[in-house]
Design a protein around this motif. Structure first.
Motif, PDB file in Angstrom:
ATOM      1  N   GLU A   1       7.806  -1.660 -27.493  1.00  0.00           N
ATOM      2  CA  GLU A   1       9.013  -0.834 -27.595  1.00  0.00           C
ATOM      3  C   GLU A   1       8.698   0.658 -27.507  1.00  0.00           C
ATOM      4  OE1 GLU A   1      11.966  -1.433 -30.997  1.00  0.00           O
ATOM      5  OE2 GLU A   1      11.189   0.576 -31.404  1.00  0.00           O
ATOM      6  N   ASN A   2       9.352   1.307 -26.526  1.00  0.00           N
ATOM      7  CA  ASN A   2       9.242   2.761 -26.328  1.00  0.00           C
ATOM      8  C   ASN A   2       7.801   3.237 -26.130  1.00  0.00           C
ATOM      9  OD1 ASN A   2      12.002   3.045 -26.543  1.00  0.00           O
ATOM     10  ND2 ASN A   2      11.965   3.610 -28.705  1.00  0.00           N
ATOM     11  N   ASP A   3       6.950   2.333 -25.626  1.00  0.00           N
ATOM     12  CA  ASP A   3       5.552   2.714 -25.479  1.00  0.00           C
ATOM     13  C   ASP A   3       4.954   2.146 -24.184  1.00  0.00           C
ATOM     14  OD1 ASP A   3       2.986   3.589 -25.842  1.00  0.00           O
ATOM     15  OD2 ASP A   3       2.493   2.195 -27.465  1.00  0.00           O
ATOM     16  N   THR A   4       4.585   0.879 -24.195  1.00  0.00           N
ATOM     17  CA  THR A   4       3.852   0.283 -23.082  1.00  0.00           C
ATOM     18  C   THR A   4       4.758  -0.597 -22.235  1.00  0.00           C
ATOM     19  OG1 THR A   4       1.871   0.230 -24.471  1.00  0.00           O
ATOM     20  CG2 THR A   4       1.851  -1.128 -22.477  1.00  0.00           C
ATOM     21  N   ASN A   5       4.574  -0.487 -20.920  1.00  0.00           N
ATOM     22  CA  ASN A   5       5.267  -1.387 -19.989  1.00  0.00           C
ATOM     23  C   ASN A   5       4.366  -1.467 -18.747  1.00  0.00           C
ATOM     24  OD1 ASN A   5       6.997  -2.954 -18.535  1.00  0.00           O
ATOM     25  ND2 ASN A   5       8.759  -1.596 -18.698  1.00  0.00           N
ATOM     26  N   GLN A   6       3.474  -2.467 -18.719  1.00  0.00           N
ATOM     27  CA  GLN A   6       2.474  -2.518 -17.645  1.00  0.00           C
ATOM     28  C   GLN A   6       2.014  -3.947 -17.406  1.00  0.00           C
ATOM     29  OE1 GLN A   6      -0.596  -0.013 -19.398  1.00  0.00           O
ATOM     30  NE2 GLN A   6      -1.809  -1.815 -19.958  1.00  0.00           N
ATOM     31  N   LEU A   7       1.349  -4.138 -16.305  1.00  0.00           N
ATOM     32  CA  LEU A   7       0.692  -5.415 -16.032  1.00  0.00           C
ATOM     33  C   LEU A   7      -0.767  -5.143 -15.667  1.00  0.00           C
ATOM     34  CD1 LEU A   7       0.362  -5.662 -12.711  1.00  0.00           C
ATOM     35  CD2 LEU A   7       2.728  -6.403 -12.844  1.00  0.00           C
ATOM     36  N   SER A   8      -1.601  -6.146 -15.856  1.00  0.00           N
ATOM     37  CA  SER A   8      -3.013  -6.025 -15.476  1.00  0.00           C
ATOM     38  C   SER A   8      -3.508  -7.383 -14.999  1.00  0.00           C
ATOM     39  CB  SER A   8      -3.864  -5.510 -16.652  1.00  0.00           C
ATOM     40  OG  SER A   8      -3.806  -6.417 -17.735  1.00  0.00           O
ATOM     41  N   PHE A   9      -4.430  -7.356 -14.086  1.00  0.00           N
ATOM     42  CA  PHE A   9      -4.989  -8.588 -13.546  1.00  0.00           C
ATOM     43  C   PHE A   9      -6.258  -8.227 -12.762  1.00  0.00           C
ATOM     44  CE2 PHE A   9      -1.959  -6.908 -10.514  1.00  0.00           C
ATOM     45  CZ  PHE A   9      -2.578  -7.036  -9.284  1.00  0.00           C
ATOM     46  N   THR A  10      -7.002  -9.252 -12.382  1.00  0.00           N
ATOM     47  CA  THR A  10      -8.241  -9.072 -11.604  1.00  0.00           C
ATOM     48  C   THR A  10      -8.110  -9.803 -10.276  1.00  0.00           C
ATOM     49  OG1 THR A  10      -9.566  -8.920 -13.614  1.00  0.00           O
ATOM     50  CG2 THR A  10     -10.735  -9.436 -11.568  1.00  0.00           C
ATOM     51  N   VAL A  11      -8.528  -9.120  -9.204  1.00  0.00           N
ATOM     52  CA  VAL A  11      -8.581  -9.752  -7.884  1.00  0.00           C
ATOM     53  C   VAL A  11     -10.049  -9.850  -7.460  1.00  0.00           C
ATOM     54  CG1 VAL A  11      -6.294  -8.942  -7.170  1.00  0.00           C
ATOM     55  CG2 VAL A  11      -8.305  -7.521  -6.704  1.00  0.00           C
ATOM     56  N   TYR A  12     -10.329 -10.807  -6.595  1.00  0.00           N
ATOM     57  CA  TYR A  12     -11.695 -10.962  -6.095  1.00  0.00           C
ATOM     58  C   TYR A  12     -11.698 -10.785  -4.581  1.00  0.00           C
ATOM     59  CZ  TYR A  12     -10.005 -15.652  -4.952  1.00  0.00           C
ATOM     60  OH  TYR A  12      -9.269 -16.710  -4.457  1.00  0.00           O
ATOM     61  N   ASP A  13     -12.865 -10.479  -4.070  1.00  0.00           N
ATOM     62  CA  ASP A  13     -13.018 -10.251  -2.633  1.00  0.00           C
ATOM     63  C   ASP A  13     -13.060 -11.606  -1.922  1.00  0.00           C
ATOM     64  OD1 ASP A  13     -13.588  -9.470  -0.074  1.00  0.00           O
ATOM     65  OD2 ASP A  13     -15.436  -8.372  -0.577  1.00  0.00           O
ATOM     66  N   ASP A  14     -11.959 -11.874  -1.222  1.00  0.00           N
ATOM     67  CA  ASP A  14     -11.879 -13.127  -0.486  1.00  0.00           C
ATOM     68  C   ASP A  14     -12.178 -12.935   0.992  1.00  0.00           C
ATOM     69  OD1 ASP A  14      -9.673 -11.689   0.187  1.00  0.00           O
ATOM     70  OD2 ASP A  14      -8.221 -13.300  -0.117  1.00  0.00           O
ATOM     71  N   GLY A  15     -12.721 -11.758   1.334  1.00  0.00           N
ATOM     72  CA  GLY A  15     -13.064 -11.468   2.709  1.00  0.00           C
ATOM     73  C   GLY A  15     -11.906 -10.970   3.547  1.00  0.00           C
ATOM     74  N   SER A  16     -10.743 -10.831   2.936  1.00  0.00           N
ATOM     75  CA  SER A  16      -9.570 -10.377   3.688  1.00  0.00           C
ATOM     76  C   SER A  16      -9.541  -8.860   3.745  1.00  0.00           C
ATOM     77  CB  SER A  16      -8.292 -10.896   3.039  1.00  0.00           C
ATOM     78  OG  SER A  16      -8.117 -10.285   1.769  1.00  0.00           O
ATOM     79  N   ASP A  17      -8.795  -8.358   4.761  1.00  0.00           N
ATOM     80  CA  ASP A  17      -8.621  -6.907   4.868  1.00  0.00           C
ATOM     81  C   ASP A  17      -7.793  -6.368   3.708  1.00  0.00           C
ATOM     82  OD1 ASP A  17     -10.085  -6.838   7.205  1.00  0.00           O
ATOM     83  OD2 ASP A  17      -8.311  -7.053   8.506  1.00  0.00           O
ATOM     84  N   LEU A  18      -6.955  -7.221   3.130  1.00  0.00           N
ATOM     85  CA  LEU A  18      -6.079  -6.768   2.043  1.00  0.00           C
ATOM     86  C   LEU A  18      -6.885  -6.291   0.846  1.00  0.00           C
ATOM     87  CD1 LEU A  18      -3.155  -6.432   1.167  1.00  0.00           C
ATOM     88  CD2 LEU A  18      -3.183  -8.793   0.334  1.00  0.00           C
ATOM     89  N   PHE A  19      -7.991  -6.964   0.547  1.00  0.00           N
ATOM     90  CA  PHE A  19      -8.830  -6.555  -0.571  1.00  0.00           C
ATOM     91  C   PHE A  19      -9.330  -5.123  -0.377  1.00  0.00           C
ATOM     92  CE2 PHE A  19     -12.933  -6.205  -2.739  1.00  0.00           C
ATOM     93  CZ  PHE A  19     -12.599  -6.621  -4.020  1.00  0.00           C
TER      94      PHE A  19
ATOM     95  N   PRO B   1       0.833  -1.210   0.000  1.00  0.00           N
ATOM     96  CA  PRO B   1       0.000   0.000   0.000  1.00  0.00           C
ATOM     97  C   PRO B   1       0.865   1.257   0.000  1.00  0.00           C
ATOM     98  CG  PRO B   1      -0.758  -1.588   1.641  1.00  0.00           C
ATOM     99  CD  PRO B   1       0.573  -2.071   1.159  1.00  0.00           C
ATOM    100  N   ARG B   2       0.318   2.318  -0.546  1.00  0.00           N
ATOM    101  CA  ARG B   2       1.046   3.579  -0.591  1.00  0.00           C
ATOM    102  C   ARG B   2       1.315   4.077   0.837  1.00  0.00           C
ATOM    103  NH1 ARG B   2       2.528   7.644  -3.776  1.00  0.00           N
ATOM    104  NH2 ARG B   2       2.300   9.796  -3.056  1.00  0.00           N
ATOM    105  N   ASN B   3       2.487   4.617   1.047  1.00  0.00           N
ATOM    106  CA  ASN B   3       2.911   5.191   2.329  1.00  0.00           C
ATOM    107  C   ASN B   3       3.011   4.139   3.442  1.00  0.00           C
ATOM    108  OD1 ASN B   3       3.013   7.795   1.208  1.00  0.00           O
ATOM    109  ND2 ASN B   3       0.826   8.124   1.625  1.00  0.00           N
ATOM    110  N   GLN B   4       3.161   2.872   3.054  1.00  0.00           N
ATOM    111  CA  GLN B   4       3.433   1.824   4.033  1.00  0.00           C
ATOM    112  C   GLN B   4       4.690   1.081   3.630  1.00  0.00           C
ATOM    113  OE1 GLN B   4       0.271  -0.825   5.216  1.00  0.00           O
ATOM    114  NE2 GLN B   4      -1.330   0.752   4.969  1.00  0.00           N
ATOM    115  N   ASP B   5       5.370   0.512   4.606  1.00  0.00           N
ATOM    116  CA  ASP B   5       6.585  -0.247   4.334  1.00  0.00           C
ATOM    117  C   ASP B   5       6.319  -1.741   4.217  1.00  0.00           C
ATOM    118  OD1 ASP B   5       8.154   2.039   4.385  1.00  0.00           O
ATOM    119  OD2 ASP B   5       8.436   1.942   6.562  1.00  0.00           O
TER     120      ASP B   5
END
Length: 772
Positions: free
Chosen positions: A33-51, A10-14
């Motif tokens: 090349e010289n354009d895109t460099n990214q990742l994408s994915f989907t997460v689901y709500d597993d009931g954890s605080d992390l979600f 998370p932002r501002n956490q270590d």
């Protein structure tokens, strides 16, 4: 399948967490090349605080790289909550770094200069690195933009630049250093089931006229000038003319009865009684060079012209009576002043007046008889020599046509506009630059699906084969989409074919693959039949070694070990009978190509051609004369291009030797290491690996040069001793060496006069010779 470890911070956490609630078949990496460099994915709500803490600007870590979440698409459906995440590479945070300072005006920059201007001492954790060589370019008003604009400026200014960072280490590659052929292929119906290609011939360029740029040249030459009015003499008092003279007024020895010192009078006196009149007229043309006063002469004036210096003296009671001034041009008969004394003395000399005046009473030919000169008109027209400067413009080289005959034969002529570039003063360098702009084949772009979901190497060149339509070419992988956790989804590749500069850079790799093919055939005949596992292991080891430049010997085939004579030659050996040289047990001939960039060896083309024709092994060398690191890089380019001009497509040199035996780099010995390093790196960029580079180092300057002797393939050192042509009477170098040049007075058949000879090759030097 890759281990399923994706980390989240998370932002501002270590604290860093592992994400386990990912829909693994959605996870993909996209790079272009010289354009895109990214990742994408989907997460689901597993009931954890992390979600619940997933948010934009948080970090995702995968494959040792950091990505920053930029967009979230939250979906609530059928009681299930999902978030589609898109995270861009952390290098894109350059957009949040602003450089407010401006480097105003049009200035010259290297890529490193631009990176340094923006990123030196930045507080955002960015570092930078430049891989490969780039020419300097002009940029106007650099600054007052963000870091992403900096990258855009680099990519638009240097068209051969590739931006491929490693986390916050901003890396700029030269395209030919980025794209490498690693021996892989895309074979339709073998390891790819679908290929979509666009083939476009409109971009072919195989013919360009190179225009030499002009520069000003100033030449000097000596010319013979006929003095104006050189034969024109006159009387100082024209109304009287010659008139009458008493003895004491005449020029010469014992004039007037010998009352003068040494009995000599150095001029002619015109008295106011025998030659009346006040206006004094010039007896000869010229320019006023002196107007002054001197004891014994009074106020006087000297007029110089036609090789004569004429002095008018003793006639003027004040300087005001002389009406001409220094610099005035005077013609015969012009009034130069007004006499107000009892006589005018006129003296004539061809010598410098200030020297001649010291010989006023010496009869040694310094002073001439004015009466004879006036009456005879002097010695006729006189001449003198002047140096004339002429400035004109000329071209560094004549315009010439550059064309690729193979491409023209295949596709017809496809010319492009003339090219001219002020940076290039050498024809060979200009030709290499023009060829770098060629597009020899139709442009091929498209996509392919790889049968596996293995991540492709960025910067990868592959051989593309579609046997059904007889298409065989090489393509760059310029983009991909990779699903690391889903083996059912094929990796999607984006393809482009190669520009000329990368094709040339990969020539050595293709040659190496041909060597491997030949060696494999030999190996198979040597191995015992039937043991497939042993065959595969030995071939794998052999090919790996070949590709890594360890150049092992062919299995079970002993190398020849006889070393005959080793010589190095240049234009100083004149015409060489190469068949006789090779027949005289010469194992290796090292042929000079140039002395710096400025001097191309007059015999190098002939020596290379005839040595190869005679079947001799050869290497090439160039004298290091660079004044700066950029100059060293240019010398390396000239060395390589001049060599390839003769041997391209033929037997290649065993090595490229750099002759370092004098203090160059503008006389700064502390910069010699940097200059030689830049030279070697430029050879690397042209396809010459370190193990094919040899350093020739002066023995007495070895320590002071402090060169990186661990880098090249061999060290060659001269040490002569008695220098009588024998190894026995030579002195060994005082530093480690792989080859000892022991004399400059050796002799071999086929060469008239002396020749440099070397001996005592080390094992690694022998390896250079026998692995070629």
């Amino acid at each position: 399948m890759n281990e399923r470890i994706v980390k989240f911070k998370p932002r501002n956490q270590d604290k860093v967490f592992i994400l386990n609630n990912i829909l693994w078949n959605s996870f993909n990496i996209q790079w272009a090349e010289n354009d895109t460099n990214q990742l994408s994915f989907t997460v689901y709500d597993d009931g954890s605080d992390l979600f619940k803490v997933i948010a934009v600007e948080a970090s995702v870590f995968f494959d040792d790289q950091e990505y920053v979440i930029k967009t979230l698409a939250v979906d609530y459906a059928a009681g299930v909550s999902t978030i589609q995440i898109t995270a861009t590479h952390v290098s894109n945070e350059l957009a949040n770094f602003w450089k407010y300072e401006v480097n105003s005006g049009e200035k010259t920059y290297t890529v490193n200069d631009v990176l340094a201007f923006y990123l030196d001492r930045n507080k955002n954790g960015f570092s930078y690195q430049v891989i490969g060589n780039f020419d300097k370019q002009q940029i106007t008003d650099l600054g007052n933009t963000n870091g992403k604009d900096m990258i855009s400026k680099i990519l638009s200014t240097w068209e051969n630049a590739i931006f491929y960072p490693d986390n916050r280490n901003i890396r700029i590659y030269n395209k030919k250093d980025f794209y490498q052929n690693k021996g892989k292929r895309l074979d339709y119906l073998h390891n790819t089931s679908e290929i979509q290609l666009n083939i476009d011939s409109t971009g072919i360029i195989n013919k360009i006229r190179a225009i030499g740029t002009e520069h000003e040249v100033t030449t000097t030459k000596e010319i013979t000038v006929t003095d104006s009015n050189g034969d024109s003499w006159g009387w100082p008092f024209p109304d009287v003319g010659e008139g009458n003279f008493m003895g004491g007024q005449l020029f010469g020895v014992n004039a007037g009865g010998g009352f003068r010192p040494n009995g000599f009078h150095d001029g002619l006196d015109f008295g106011s009684v025998d030659h009346p009149g006040s206006a004094v007229h010039a007896i000869h043309s010229g320019k006023v060079t002196i107007k002054s006063y001197m004891g014994g002469l009074g106020n006087y004036v000297v007029i110089s012209g036609g090789g004569y210096n004429v002095v008018y003296q003793e006639a003027f009671s004040s300087a005001g009576k002389i009406t001409v001034n220094v610099g005035d041009t005077v013609k015969t008969g012009d009034v130069i002043g007004y006499r107000d004394t009892d006589h005018l003395h006129v003296g004539v000399t061809r010598q410098d007046f200030n020297v001649a005046v010291g010989k006023s009473f010496t009869n040694d030919g310094t002073w001439l008889n004015p009466l004879d000169l006036i009456k005879s008109g002097g010695t006729g027209p006189t001449t003198h020599t002047e140096t004339e400067e002429e400035t004109h413009t000329e071209k560094y080289f004549d315009d010439f046509m550059v064309e690729d005959k193979e491409s023209i034969a295949k596709w017809g002529e496809h010319p492009a506009a003339d090219m001219s570039d002020d940076r290039f003063h050498d024809k060979n360098a200009m030709e290499a630059y023009v060829r770098s702009k060629f597009q020899l084949e139709p442009l091929i772009s498209g996509t392919a699906n790889e049968s596996s979901n293995i991540k492709p190497d960025t910067g990868e060149i592959r051989r593309l084969e579609v046997k059904t339509v007889k298409l065989v070419t090489e393509v760059m992988i310029v983009g991909f989409t990779w699903y690391p956790f889903d083996p059912t989804q094929q990796t999607q590749l984006t393809l482009n074919n190669l520009p000329y500069s990368i094709l040339r850079n990969n020539t050595n790799i293709l040659q190496k693959m041909n060597e491997i093919s030949t060696s494999v055939t030999k190996t198979i005949t040597k191995l015992n039949g039937g043991n497939t596992q042993e065959l595969e292991e030995k071939l794998k080891e052999y090919i790996d070694n070949k590709l890594n430049n360890t150049t092992p010997t062919t299995p079970d085939i002993p190398k020849p070990q006889h070393i005959g004579k080793i010589i190095d030659v240049s234009e100083w050996q004149g015409v060489i009978d190469w068949p006789s040289v090779i027949a005289d047990d010469v194992t290796l001939s090292i042929i000079r190509v140039q002395h710096g960039s400025a001097h191309q060896d007059l015999k190098y083309m002939e020596n290379l051609q005839q040595c190869i024709s005679a079947g001799g092994k050869y290497a090439v060398y160039a004298y290091f004369a660079a004044t700066s690191t950029s100059d060293a890089q240019q010398e390396a380019r000239d060395f390589y291009n001049r060599t390839q001009k003769v041997v391209a497509g033929k037997q290649q040199p065993i090595f490229y030797a750099i002759d370092v035996e004098s203090i160059e780099m503008s006389g700064d010995i502390t910069q010699m290491r940097a200059g030689v390093e830049a030279y070697m790196s430029q050879l690397n960029a042209l396809g010459v690996p370190d193990n094919k580079i040899v350093l020739y180092i002066a023995n007495h300057l070895y320590d002071k040069f402090n060169l990186n002797v661990a880098r090249p393939g061999a060290i060659w050192i001269p040490s002569y001793g008695q220098n009588d042509g024998t190894l026995a009477n030579s002195l060994k170098p005082t530093h480690p060496y792989d080859l000892h040049q022991y004399t400059s007075k050796g002799s071999v058949n086929g060469i008239t006069g002396n020749v440099d000879m070397s001996a005592e090759p080390s094992e690694r030097f022998k390896e250079l010779i026998f692995s070629a």
